[in-house]
Motif scaffolding. Structure first.
Motif, short mmCIF file in Angstrom:
data_model
loop_
_atom_site.label_atom_id
_atom_site.label_comp_id
_atom_site.label_asym_id
_atom_site.label_seq_id
_atom_site.Cartn_x
_atom_site.Cartn_y
_atom_site.Cartn_z
N VAL A 7 12.86 58.38 60.66
CA VAL A 7 12.86 59.98 60.53
C VAL A 7 14.45 60.12 60.36
CG1 VAL A 7 11.09 60.40 62.30
CG2 VAL A 7 13.52 59.79 63.10
N ARG A 8 14.78 61.49 59.90
CA ARG A 8 15.98 61.75 59.51
C ARG A 8 16.23 62.96 59.88
NH1 ARG A 8 14.46 66.25 57.40
NH2 ARG A 8 13.40 66.24 55.48
N PHE A 9 17.63 63.39 60.04
CA PHE A 9 18.14 64.75 60.12
C PHE A 9 18.99 64.94 59.05
CE2 PHE A 9 21.91 67.45 62.18
CZ PHE A 9 21.25 68.56 62.03
N ALA A 10 18.53 66.04 58.22
CA ALA A 10 19.22 66.38 56.95
C ALA A 10 19.83 67.75 56.96
CB ALA A 10 18.00 66.18 55.87
N PRO A 11 20.85 67.87 57.46
CA PRO A 11 21.56 69.22 57.63
C PRO A 11 22.37 69.74 56.15
CG PRO A 11 22.99 67.50 58.45
CD PRO A 11 21.43 66.80 58.16
N SER A 12 22.23 70.82 55.93
CA SER A 12 23.27 71.41 54.73
C SER A 12 24.45 71.80 55.35
CB SER A 12 22.47 72.59 54.01
OG SER A 12 21.24 72.41 54.02
N PRO A 13 25.40 71.13 55.53
CA PRO A 13 26.73 71.70 56.05
C PRO A 13 27.21 73.00 55.64
CG PRO A 13 27.22 69.77 54.74
CD PRO A 13 25.95 70.16 54.48
N ILE B 1 23.24 64.24 54.62
CA ILE B 1 23.93 65.17 54.55
C ILE B 1 23.52 65.90 53.09
CG2 ILE B 1 26.08 66.36 54.20
CD1 ILE B 1 25.77 65.06 56.90
N GLU B 2 22.85 67.08 53.28
CA GLU B 2 22.22 67.94 52.06
C GLU B 2 23.75 68.71 51.46
OE1 GLU B 2 18.28 69.16 52.65
OE2 GLU B 2 17.81 66.93 52.08
N ASP B 3 24.44 68.01 50.76
CA ASP B 3 25.58 68.82 50.32
C ASP B 3 25.62 69.08 48.95
OD1 ASP B 3 25.41 66.11 49.40
OD2 ASP B 3 27.35 65.64 49.56
N VAL C 240 17.20 71.51 42.23
CA VAL C 240 17.01 72.46 43.37
C VAL C 240 16.71 71.64 44.66
CG1 VAL C 240 15.38 74.35 44.03
CG2 VAL C 240 16.58 74.64 41.99
N PHE C 241 17.02 72.38 45.73
CA PHE C 241 16.57 71.71 47.15
C PHE C 241 15.40 70.93 47.22
CE2 PHE C 241 14.10 72.72 51.04
CZ PHE C 241 14.58 71.93 52.00
N HIS C 242 14.30 71.66 46.81
CA HIS C 242 13.03 71.09 46.99
C HIS C 242 12.72 69.77 46.18
CE1 HIS C 242 11.78 75.11 48.37
NE2 HIS C 242 11.74 75.62 47.22
N ALA D 67 15.47 67.47 45.37
CA ALA D 67 16.12 66.68 46.04
C ALA D 67 15.78 66.23 47.30
CB ALA D 67 17.67 67.50 46.13
N ASN D 68 15.41 67.13 48.04
CA ASN D 68 14.87 66.59 49.43
C ASN D 68 13.76 65.88 49.67
OD1 ASN D 68 13.07 67.91 52.02
ND2 ASN D 68 15.09 67.91 52.64
N VAL D 69 12.80 66.07 48.68
CA VAL D 69 11.61 65.27 48.45
C VAL D 69 11.98 63.76 48.09
CG1 VAL D 69 9.15 64.68 47.49
CG2 VAL D 69 9.96 67.00 48.54
N ILE E 18 10.58 66.20 60.89
CA ILE E 18 10.48 66.98 62.11
C ILE E 18 11.61 67.96 61.77
CG2 ILE E 18 10.97 67.03 64.61
CD1 ILE E 18 10.31 64.10 64.59
N ARG E 19 11.17 69.10 61.62
CA ARG E 19 12.30 70.24 61.30
C ARG E 19 11.74 71.56 61.79
NH1 ARG E 19 11.43 69.97 54.60
NH2 ARG E 19 9.25 70.58 54.47
N GLY E 20 12.66 72.54 61.60
CA GLY E 20 12.35 74.10 61.85
C GLY E 20 11.12 74.51 61.33
N ASP F 75 10.92 77.28 60.12
CA ASP F 75 11.58 78.21 58.81
C ASP F 75 11.13 77.34 57.69
OD1 ASP F 75 13.49 76.50 59.85
OD2 ASP F 75 14.88 77.47 58.71
N HIS F 76 10.82 76.07 57.66
CA HIS F 76 10.40 75.17 56.48
C HIS F 76 9.06 74.97 56.16
CE1 HIS F 76 14.46 73.76 55.27
NE2 HIS F 76 14.77 73.64 56.44
N VAL F 77 8.18 75.64 57.13
CA VAL F 77 6.75 75.46 56.68
C VAL F 77 6.13 76.00 55.25
CG1 VAL F 77 4.38 76.52 57.34
CG2 VAL F 77 5.98 75.70 59.00
N1 GLU Z 1 19.08 70.83 54.57
C1 GLU Z 1 17.85 71.24 55.00
C2 GLU Z 1 18.13 72.16 56.05
O1 GLU Z 1 19.21 71.94 56.79
C3 GLU Z 1 16.87 70.35 55.38
C4 GLU Z 1 15.59 70.66 55.85
C5 GLU Z 1 14.77 69.32 56.34
O2 GLU Z 1 13.86 68.88 55.50
O3 GLU Z 1 14.94 68.83 57.38
O4 GLU Z 1 17.40 73.25 56.49
#
Ligand code: GLU
Length: 451
Positions: free
Chosen positions: A7-13, A43-45, A158-160, A162-164, A176-178, A180-182
């Motif tokens: 699993v990963r945590f993928a924050p956008s700083p 890090i989604e930079d 775009v995010f979509h 890059a993220n995938v 596992i994420r918030g 708001d990403h549904v």
């Molecule tokens: N960078 C996105 C965010 O922070 C990633 C979401 C994700 O796929 O976990 O909302």
């Protein structure tokens, strides 16, 4: 499944780390540690304006402070740009994506310009469905979806996409994420499929809301990890509190050690309904964690804060070791220190005006304080037990109204007179720690504030 979970945590700083984001990190971390899998940090930079070194450091600091250690090297999304564009080429070659000319408005100048973008093709019929590990079965009709841009006219992905692409590259098994990403998830599932990659399992965590049921924001109080740190919350307490925002162990436990949380955590105990952020509960929990700190740890913290406030290192009437236990169990946040016990360290008591108004500005209090000063001065010994027995005796005496005086009438004014505050350690213990001469002096001088 144990060694395959990734699993990963993928924050956008963005400069500060919102508790909603770090909660996702906490859940991912617990899931990985419970399963014996890997917890990755990406890090989604790609937003080059916001992703400064300071913003990235804030994320890393928040993770370290909360003890969210990650496995493998940190992945920076910008370093994967070539992979993102290669995936787009594949999608173009299979027809899953196509180019089109789009008009856009330059946000800086307001100018309209047209350029070529790449769009991902969504299905035109049927449904997109998946089983969310928290929200249950999810579905969306194809007609309710639209093709969407995956490469902007300036050539940036775009995010979509890059993220995938990064999730595929990192072999992520569970996302596992918030909540708001549904909506994004319906898009992402199609991208995974179009790239011939297995679709990961999804778990969308419930929104964190305020008392009114609205998304919790900085208007509701501290909302960023750094603020909780500054306000004297312990990382262990915040960690424990965050886990309970959307998850519960299924029994009545609330304060749980990290080990217990790792053992108990599972996604099927996550709740789909919004999680209410209850600041009072966090305060209570923090107090529980402070009370459980080792004596030496709390003592060091207190010493540091005494020094910073320019107060002496030892109390006036007792040793620091004797003072620590009663202060420790009543401290709710570290920033209560040394304010909640400064009257042990300096002769001049700072009187809380509200406490004076409430407890001292009352008929009879002046006489009461000086009679206690006299009585305390004359007692054969000045211990907590002795003052307690004496005050009890006075409380049972019959007052002018024909009823017993009562403890409340006596203990509250005495407490305010010697400490300036309405709260603190048990009164009799406090009197003993302050010492007889100081107590007597303070009772006499406070009688000038009383009516
Ligand atoms: N960078 C996105 C965010 O922070 C990633 C979401 C994700 O796929 O976990 O909302």
């Amino acid at each position: 499944m144990s060694d395959t979970v990734r699993v990963r945590f993928a924050p956008s700083p963005t400069g500060s780390v919102h508790i909603g984001n770090i909660r996702a990190a906490v859940f991912n971390w617990l899931f990985a540690r419970h399963a014996g899998g890997k917890f990755l940090l990406r890090i989604e930079d790609t937003d080059l304006v916001r992703s400064t070194k300071e913003a990235i450091d804030k994320v890393l600091d928040a993770m370290r402070w909360l003890g969210l250690d990650w496995d493998e090297d940190v992945v920076y999304q910008t370093h994967n740009a070539a992979d993102h564009l290669a995936a787009v080429e594949r999608l173009l070659s299979t027809g899953a994506a196509y180019k089109a000319v789009k008009e856009s408005v330059d946000p800086a100048t307001g100018e309209r310009k047209s350029g070529e973008v790449v769009l991902f093709r969504m299905p035109k019929e049927g449904r997109i469905e998946y089983d969310d590990l928290v929200k249950g079965h999810m579905r969306k009709k194809a007609e309710d979806t639209q093709d969407f841009v995956i490469v902007r006219s300036d050539g940036s992905p775009v995010f979509h996409i890059a993220n995938v692409v990064d999730d595929i590259k990192q072999g992520v098994t569970h996302i596992i994420r918030g909540d708001d990403h549904v909506e994004n998830t319906f898009k992402h599932i199609q991208i995974f499929k179009a790239l011939g990659a297995p679709v990961p399992k999804y778990a969308h965590l419930p929104m964190i809301v305020n008392a009114q049921g609205k998304p919790y924001s900085k208007r509701d109080g501290a909302a960023f990890v750094g603020e909780f740190k500054e306000q004297g919350y312990l990382p262990e307490a915040l960690f424990n509190f965050l886990v309970l925002l959307g998850w519960a162990p299924g029994d009545d436990r609330e304060v749980m050690s990290r080990q217990e949380l790792v053992e108990a955590f599972s996604l099927d105990r996550c709740k789909a309904s919004p999680a209410r952020f209850d600041m009072k509960k966090l305060l209570w929990m923090n107090g529980e964690y402070i009370a459980r700190q080792p004596h030496e740890v709390f003592k060091a913290e207190l010493s540091e804060r005494l020094a910073a406030a320019g107060l002496p290192p030892a109390p006036l009437g007792c040793s620091l070791d004797a003072l620590v236990p009663p202060v420790q169990i009543r401290t709710k946040t570290l920033s209560d220190l040394p304010g909640n016990c400064e009257y042990f360290f300096k002769e001049d008591v700072s009187y809380d005006p509200a406490a004076v108004e409430k407890r001292l500005k009352k008929p009879g209090v002046k006489a009461l304080l000086s009679s206690f000063a006299d009585a305390f001065a004359a007692m054969p010994e000045f211990t907590a037990a002795a003052t307690e027995a004496f005050v009890h005796g006075e409380a049972e005496k019959i007052g002018e109204d024909g009823k017993p005086v009562g403890m409340g009438t006596l203990v509250h004014p005495i407490r305010v007179a010697v400490s300036g505050r309405t709260e603190g350690p048990g009164l009799f213990e406090m009197l003993e720690l302050l010492g007889r001469d100081r107590v007597v002096r303070r009772l006499r001088s406070a009688s000038s504030l009383a009516s």
